[in-house]
Every structure is written in structure tokens, then in C-alpha cells.
Design an enzyme around this catalytic site. Sequence first.
Site, short mmCIF file in Angstrom:
data_model
loop_
_atom_site.label_atom_id
_atom_site.label_comp_id
_atom_site.label_asym_id
_atom_site.label_seq_id
_atom_site.Cartn_x
_atom_site.Cartn_y
_atom_site.Cartn_z
N HIS A 126 11.29 -2.98 17.11
CA HIS A 126 10.58 -2.76 16.50
C HIS A 126 10.34 -0.66 17.36
O HIS A 126 9.93 0.45 15.98
CB HIS A 126 9.22 -2.59 16.39
N TYR A 133 4.25 -7.47 11.00
CA TYR A 133 3.75 -7.07 9.96
C TYR A 133 2.86 -8.26 9.94
O TYR A 133 2.20 -8.79 8.74
CB TYR A 133 5.22 -7.26 8.69
N1 LIG Z 1 10.42 0.22 11.82
C1 LIG Z 1 9.16 1.10 11.27
O1 LIG Z 1 8.36 1.70 11.87
C2 LIG Z 1 9.01 0.76 9.82
C3 LIG Z 1 9.40 0.30 9.07
N2 LIG Z 1 8.76 0.17 7.55
C4 LIG Z 1 9.87 -0.54 6.73
O2 LIG Z 1 10.02 0.04 5.58
C5 LIG Z 1 9.21 -0.05 4.06
C6 LIG Z 1 9.06 0.98 2.96
O3 LIG Z 1 8.17 1.53 3.95
P1 LIG Z 1 7.15 2.61 2.91
O4 LIG Z 1 7.32 3.61 3.56
O5 LIG Z 1 5.88 2.44 2.49
O6 LIG Z 1 8.08 2.95 1.76
P2 LIG Z 1 8.97 4.39 0.83
O7 LIG Z 1 8.59 5.71 1.14
O8 LIG Z 1 9.84 3.71 -0.13
O9 LIG Z 1 7.06 4.22 -0.20
C7 LIG Z 1 6.48 2.56 -1.00
C8 LIG Z 1 5.24 3.03 -1.65
O10 LIG Z 1 5.60 4.26 -2.50
C9 LIG Z 1 4.99 3.73 -4.01
N3 LIG Z 1 5.56 4.74 -5.01
C10 LIG Z 1 7.11 4.59 -5.44
N4 LIG Z 1 7.66 5.40 -6.59
C11 LIG Z 1 6.09 6.39 -6.00
C12 LIG Z 1 5.74 7.49 -7.00
N5 LIG Z 1 6.16 8.25 -8.17
N6 LIG Z 1 4.27 8.19 -7.05
C13 LIG Z 1 3.66 7.25 -5.85
N7 LIG Z 1 4.10 6.39 -5.41
C14 LIG Z 1 5.08 5.36 -5.56
C15 LIG Z 1 5.46 2.53 -4.01
O11 LIG Z 1 4.78 2.26 -5.29
C16 LIG Z 1 5.32 1.90 -2.48
O12 LIG Z 1 3.78 1.75 -2.11
C17 LIG Z 1 8.26 -1.02 4.76
O13 LIG Z 1 7.73 -2.09 4.08
C18 LIG Z 1 8.62 -1.40 6.46
O14 LIG Z 1 9.54 -2.62 5.81
C19 LIG Z 1 7.88 1.58 6.84
C20 LIG Z 1 7.00 1.88 7.85
C21 LIG Z 1 7.56 1.99 9.88
O1 LIG Z 2 7.02 -0.75 10.32
C1 LIG Z 2 5.31 -0.04 10.07
C2 LIG Z 2 4.76 0.46 10.78
C3 LIG Z 2 4.39 -0.73 11.56
C4 LIG Z 2 4.18 -1.36 12.65
N1 LIG Z 2 3.59 -2.22 12.70
C5 LIG Z 2 2.54 -2.40 11.69
C6 LIG Z 2 1.60 -3.60 11.92
C7 LIG Z 2 1.85 -3.35 10.17
C8 LIG Z 2 2.29 -2.60 8.99
C9 LIG Z 2 3.07 -1.18 9.80
C10 LIG Z 2 3.21 -2.17 11.22
#
Ligand SMILES: NC(=O)C1=CN([C@@H]2O[C@H](COP(=O)(O)OP(=O)(O)OC[C@H]3O[C@@H](n4cnc5c(N)ncnc54)[C@H](O)[C@@H]3O)[C@@H](O)[C@H]2O)C=CC1
Ligand SMILES: O=CCc1c[nH]c2ccccc12
Length: 292
Positions: free
Chosen positions: A117, A61
Site C-alpha cells: 500500500h 480500508y
Molecule cells: N493507494 C492509496 O493510497 C489510495 C487509493 N485510493 C483509491 O482510489 C479510490 C478513489 O479515490 P478518490 O480520491 O476518492 O477518488 P476521486 O478523486 O475519483 O473522488 C471521488 C469522489 O468525488 C466525488 N465527485 C465526483 N464528481 C464530483 C463533482 N463533480 N463534484 C464534487 N464531487 C464529485 C464522488 O462522489 C466521490 O466522493 C479510493 O476509494 C481508493 O480505492 C484513494 C486514496 C489513496
Molecule cells: O488508500 C487510501 C488511503 C488510505 C490509507 N489507509 C487508509 C485507511 C482508511 C482509508 C483510507 C486509507
Amino acid sequence: MSTVPTIKLNHGGVEIPIIGYGLGTAHFKRAGDETLDPAITTATQTALSVGFTHLDGAEAYGNEPELGLALSSSPQYPRSSLFITTKLYKSISSPSEALSTSLKKLGVDYIDLYLIHAPFWDENEKGITIEQAWRELEGLYDKGLVKAIGVSNFGIEELERIRKVARVLPAVNQVEYHPYLQNPELKEYHKNHGIVTAAYGPLIPITKGAPGPLDSVIEELSKKYNKSATQILLRWAIDDGNVVITTSSKEWRMKEALAITEFKLDEEDVEKIRTVGKEKRHRIFWNKEFKE
Ligand SMILES: NC(=O)C1=CN([C@@H]2O[C@H](COP(=O)(O)OP(=O)(O)OC[C@H]3O[C@@H](n4cnc5c(N)ncnc54)[C@H](O)[C@@H]3O)[C@@H](O)[C@H]2O)C=CC1
Ligand SMILES: O=CCc1c[nH]c2ccccc12
């Protein structure tokens, strides 16, 4: 401010708060961008001030320094009261160096949960297999530099590769998990091996995955519980047996998310979301189009 409940991990009494604040999607920075983004630090300070105790970061990130600044500028939240996750990927060839770098950037002397990751690297190019990487994480765990170790985006096949060589099984698999991506076989595997599922992307049915068959169910349950659609989906992730990771830059949304600790869905409603959710499949992250 109510405290966030925790779940015990399979590693020596470590407890993970059931809801985490993500630094990955709303806040990530372009690779190689060394300039500090004060908005990320401010959002993280706000997350701490409203009551988040679990922060989800990653090497990928690019914002560990901003997370570190938020921590050092918030001494009212002592390190021992926080649960910090970070992940390694680009530096998978040298986990020990990757961890040292993350610790330095975050300004802490241990990580609560250290995750690989994703399992998608080229083992020849990186010079390390999944099995070897896991053994290295076990070494970091033995030294006490990380309180628990786990993985992210792993399927059963890759988890089995780890299980065959592991002294310490993964405590957590952090995966995209929501009603439109339930993966019951993986959940069953986690259950059988004491692995906690940490669900990211919990709101996809009302964000990138909308519209869909759940729309009317979520609307009906919002009325029944007098909770927002966001809260119904976050609570579903918990009541379905997961830890949930969400994010937002907005303070009111952070408070809305944390307020899910104040109610619970009836089992029949958890099941209704499961059943109707299975009518659609929608995956956002780590599919062919996803660019990290
Ligand atoms: N390990 C991995 O590969 C990954 C990890 N993550 C982690 O998970 C965290 C959360 O992921 P997200 O998919 O973003 O989470 P999420 O599915 O909770 O979505 C969050 C987004 O939804 C918006 N939101 C909330 N309520 C809403 C509504 N009623 N209508 C429209 N939009 C609304 C928020 O403002 C925010 O932008 C990331 O920040 C990261 O730390 C995310 C993706 C990949
Ligand atoms: O973890 C969420 C998905 C992801 C993997 N690599 C990156 C880099 C920057 C933003 C999101 C991600």
C-alpha cells in the site's frame, strides 16, 4: 452495458480494466470496527450491476468482508470476469499471512493484483525491508495466489530498491495522480520499466483541489464534448496513459464514471489540461497531515 476496455500488464498476459471502483475513500471503516456495514456491500453490488469489473480494496480500508459479501451475493458476475485488487500495509511483516486473511475475508481463492500500500513503514519496527517484502510478494506470485504484484505510493527511489533485487518487476504503481499532481519523472520511470500508473484521486481538481487554473478549461471542454467535469477529468486520466480509480456511493455517479469509455479527448485537449494543470500543485494523500 458496454464492457470496460483493458490494458495488458507486464505479468503473463494479465489485463487490467482501465477504470476501477475504489473501496477506500467513500467506504473505509475505522480500524478495528468489526461490524458489517451493509451500505458498503450495497454500493459495491451497485457498482457491479452498472458494469464495474475492477474493484480496488485494501487491508487498511477494513471493508474486505463487505466486499466479499458483495461478491458472494452477485454470482451473475463470475470471478473470472472480475479484476480484484487488494493491498497490504499494517501486516507488511508477514505478507503470506496477510494474503490468506484477505482471501478469506473476500471469499476468493486468488487476487488479480496485490499491492504494497505504501513504502513508509519503519523497517526496524516491522522487521522487514522493502526488498524483503517484495521478494515475499514474488513468492505469492510464483504460487499463483496473486496474478500480478505491484506497489502503491512508491517514488523512484523505492522502485529502484525493488528493481535491484526483483525477479518480477512491479506491474502497477497506484499513486495520487491528477492534473495538479503529474510527477512527470515518475511517469517516465514507469514507462521505461513497463509499470502501469493507476491514478487515484483523479477528481481532486474539482473536489478538494478546487478552485484552480483548470476550472475554465474544464468548463470549456465540458461544453465541447457535452460531458460533465467529472467525465472530462476521468477521461483525461485515461488519455494521459493511466488506469483510473474512482468511487461514489451514488448509482448515477457510477454510471457517469463508466460512460467515459464512450468518448475520447483530442490529443490537443489532453495536452491543454496537462499544461494548465502544471500551474498548480495539490496533494491530498500521504502528505504530512494525512492520517491513515
Ligand atoms: N493507494 C492509496 O493510497 C489510495 C487509493 N485510493 C483509491 O482510489 C479510490 C478513489 O479515490 P478518490 O480520491 O476518492 O477518488 P476521486 O478523486 O475519483 O473522488 C471521488 C469522489 O468525488 C466525488 N465527485 C465526483 N464528481 C464530483 C463533482 N463533480 N463534484 C464534487 N464531487 C464529485 C464522488 O462522489 C466521490 O466522493 C479510493 O476509494 C481508493 O480505492 C484513494 C486514496 C489513496
Ligand atoms: O488508500 C487510501 C488511503 C488510505 C490509507 N489507509 C487508509 C485507511 C482508511 C482509508 C483510507 C486509507
